[in-house]
Scaffold this motif. Structure first.
Motif, mmCIF file in Angstrom:
data_model
loop_
_atom_site.group_PDB
_atom_site.id
_atom_site.type_symbol
_atom_site.label_atom_id
_atom_site.label_comp_id
_atom_site.label_asym_id
_atom_site.label_seq_id
_atom_site.Cartn_x
_atom_site.Cartn_y
_atom_site.Cartn_z
ATOM 1 N N SER B 9 4.623 -21.035 -6.540
ATOM 2 C CA SER B 9 5.038 -22.204 -5.760
ATOM 3 C C SER B 9 4.997 -23.460 -6.635
ATOM 4 O O SER B 9 5.787 -24.382 -6.437
ATOM 5 N N ASN B 10 4.072 -23.478 -7.570
ATOM 6 C CA ASN B 10 3.965 -24.586 -8.522
ATOM 7 C C ASN B 10 3.747 -24.020 -9.908
ATOM 8 O O ASN B 10 3.019 -23.043 -10.064
ATOM 9 N N LYS B 11 4.365 -24.676 -10.903
ATOM 10 C CA LYS B 11 4.175 -24.247 -12.275
ATOM 11 C C LYS B 11 4.167 -25.475 -13.174
ATOM 12 O O LYS B 11 5.119 -26.271 -13.150
ATOM 13 N N VAL B 12 3.074 -25.627 -13.906
ATOM 14 C CA VAL B 12 3.009 -26.690 -14.910
ATOM 15 C C VAL B 12 3.025 -26.003 -16.260
ATOM 16 O O VAL B 12 2.229 -25.092 -16.501
ATOM 17 N N THR B 13 3.921 -26.415 -17.112
ATOM 18 C CA THR B 13 4.030 -25.772 -18.411
ATOM 19 C C THR B 13 4.207 -26.821 -19.500
ATOM 20 O O THR B 13 4.643 -27.950 -19.243
ATOM 21 N N GLU B 14 3.859 -26.426 -20.692
ATOM 22 C CA GLU B 14 4.015 -27.331 -21.825
ATOM 23 C C GLU B 14 5.445 -27.263 -22.357
ATOM 24 O O GLU B 14 6.064 -26.178 -22.380
ATOM 25 N N LYS B 15 5.928 -28.370 -22.791
ATOM 26 C CA LYS B 15 7.259 -28.440 -23.406
ATOM 27 C C LYS B 15 7.365 -27.393 -24.508
ATOM 28 O O LYS B 15 6.446 -27.219 -25.321
ATOM 29 N N GLY B 16 8.472 -26.661 -24.482
ATOM 30 C CA GLY B 16 8.705 -25.641 -25.493
ATOM 31 C C GLY B 16 8.329 -24.239 -25.065
ATOM 32 O O GLY B 16 8.741 -23.259 -25.708
ATOM 33 N N LYS B 17 7.563 -24.104 -23.991
ATOM 34 C CA LYS B 17 7.178 -22.789 -23.494
ATOM 35 C C LYS B 17 8.300 -22.214 -22.625
ATOM 36 O O LYS B 17 9.132 -22.927 -22.095
ATOM 37 N N ASP B 18 8.275 -20.888 -22.478
ATOM 38 C CA ASP B 18 9.219 -20.211 -21.579
ATOM 39 C C ASP B 18 8.570 -20.029 -20.212
ATOM 40 O O ASP B 18 7.342 -19.849 -20.119
ATOM 41 N N VAL B 19 9.396 -20.085 -19.165
ATOM 42 C CA VAL B 19 8.887 -19.832 -17.814
ATOM 43 C C VAL B 19 9.805 -18.866 -17.083
ATOM 44 O O VAL B 19 11.010 -18.811 -17.357
ATOM 45 N N GLU B 20 9.214 -18.110 -16.164
ATOM 46 C CA GLU B 20 9.976 -17.200 -15.301
ATOM 47 C C GLU B 20 9.685 -17.547 -13.860
ATOM 48 O O GLU B 20 8.531 -17.637 -13.455
ATOM 49 N N LEU B 21 10.736 -17.708 -13.101
ATOM 50 C CA LEU B 21 10.622 -17.993 -11.683
ATOM 51 C C LEU B 21 11.200 -16.811 -10.914
ATOM 52 O O LEU B 21 12.249 -16.290 -11.272
ATOM 53 N N ARG B 22 10.496 -16.449 -9.853
ATOM 54 C CA ARG B 22 10.885 -15.233 -9.132
ATOM 55 C C ARG B 22 11.352 -15.559 -7.733
ATOM 56 O O ARG B 22 10.815 -16.453 -7.073
ATOM 57 N N CYS B 23 12.340 -14.794 -7.280
ATOM 58 C CA CYS B 23 12.850 -14.938 -5.920
ATOM 59 C C CYS B 23 12.998 -13.558 -5.290
ATOM 60 O O CYS B 23 13.639 -12.671 -5.867
ATOM 61 N N ASP B 24 12.443 -13.414 -4.108
ATOM 62 C CA ASP B 24 12.566 -12.172 -3.347
ATOM 63 C C ASP B 24 13.345 -12.512 -2.075
ATOM 64 O O ASP B 24 12.797 -13.167 -1.178
ATOM 65 N N PRO B 25 14.611 -12.111 -1.999
ATOM 66 C CA PRO B 25 15.432 -12.560 -0.862
ATOM 67 C C PRO B 25 15.096 -11.786 0.412
ATOM 68 O O PRO B 25 14.310 -10.836 0.400
ATOM 69 N N ILE B 26 15.722 -12.207 1.480
ATOM 70 C CA ILE B 26 15.597 -11.487 2.742
ATOM 71 C C ILE B 26 16.207 -10.096 2.565
ATOM 72 O O ILE B 26 17.288 -9.951 1.972
ATOM 73 N N SER B 27 15.493 -9.111 3.064
ATOM 74 C CA SER B 27 15.941 -7.735 2.921
ATOM 75 C C SER B 27 17.351 -7.555 3.483
ATOM 76 O O SER B 27 17.645 -7.988 4.610
ATOM 77 N N GLY B 28 18.229 -6.972 2.680
ATOM 78 C CA GLY B 28 19.597 -6.713 3.126
ATOM 79 C C GLY B 28 20.579 -7.811 2.782
ATOM 80 O O GLY B 28 21.795 -7.626 2.917
#
Lengths: 111, 113
Positions: B9-28
């Motif tokens: 829900s929240n992500k603080v990262t340092e400049k230059g780092k990689d981040v992954e954000l995940r989404c799980d949609p409504i089934s179907g």
């Protein structure tokens, strides 16, 4: 020119009053229309679809004018809980369902 | 699931780092969309998935951004070498059919410091 334009407001409305605002869209190929509501720091939530003949959902009435390419939303008997940003949203059949969002109209209902 | 779920829900990262954000949609829901919203701004389209394929990636701001969807369900948005201008709320939405209104997840608030 933005594809969907809205007056950012804010519209300050006394509780119990009626407020109405429009949005305009630029692409005549637009076929689907919606109003979303977004509370501060929250995700947008679908308020209502907008149909060609106009439609009503409780205190909310939406109208579509294809000739002039605008959509309107009217809120009757405003409640404090109606305070939010209202996003005008437009979709085109030639763009697979991608919706274009307006930047929103802020409504503030005051006691 | 009952709604669109996003993590973190929240992500603080340092400049230059990689981040992954995940989404799980409504089934179907076969259609999945990524948008982002900067503070006080409107929603900016990033990418659309129909099933596992992405017919429209036109909104991705740069080649540092990529997304994939597997099994017609979960999607991951990856931002490489994050920059401060990437700070925003990243919203995922899904739809049963194209042309219908979306249901949004509650978003990932990304802050790059």
């Amino acid at each position: 020119r933005k594809e969907v334009e809205q007056d950012p407001g804010p519209f300050n409305v006394p509780e119990g009053a009626t407020v109405a605002f429009n949005c305009t869209y630029s692409n005549s190929a637009s076929q689907s229309f919606f109003w979303y509501r977004q509370d501060c720091r929250k995700e947008p939530k679908l308020l209502m679809s907008v149909y060609s003949s106009g439609n009503e959902d409780g205190r909310f009435t939406a109208q579509l004018n294809r000739a002039s390419q605008y959509i309107s939303l009217l809120i009757r008997d405003s409640k404090l809980s109606d305070s939010a940003t209202y996003l005008c949203v437009v979709g085109r059949t030639d763009s697979w369902g991608k919706l274009q969002f307006g930047a929103g109209t802020q409504v503030v209902v005051t006691p | 699931g009952a709604g669109v779920s996003q993590s973190p829900s929240n992500k603080v990262t340092e400049k230059g780092k990689d981040v992954e954000l995940r989404c799980d949609p409504i089934s179907g829901h076969t259609a999945l969309y990524w948008y982002r919203q900067s503070l006080g701004q409107g929603l900016e389209f990033l990418i659309y998935f129909q099933g596992n394929s992405a017919p429209d990636k036109s909104g991705l701001p740069s080649d540092r951004f990529s997304a994939e969807r597997t099994g017609g369900s979960v999607s991951t948005l990856t931002i490489q070498r994050t920059q401060q201008e990437d700070s925003a709320v990243y919203l995922c939405a899904s739809s049963l059919k194209t042309g219908r209104g979306y249901t949004f997840g509650s978003g990932t608030r990304l802050t790059v410091v």
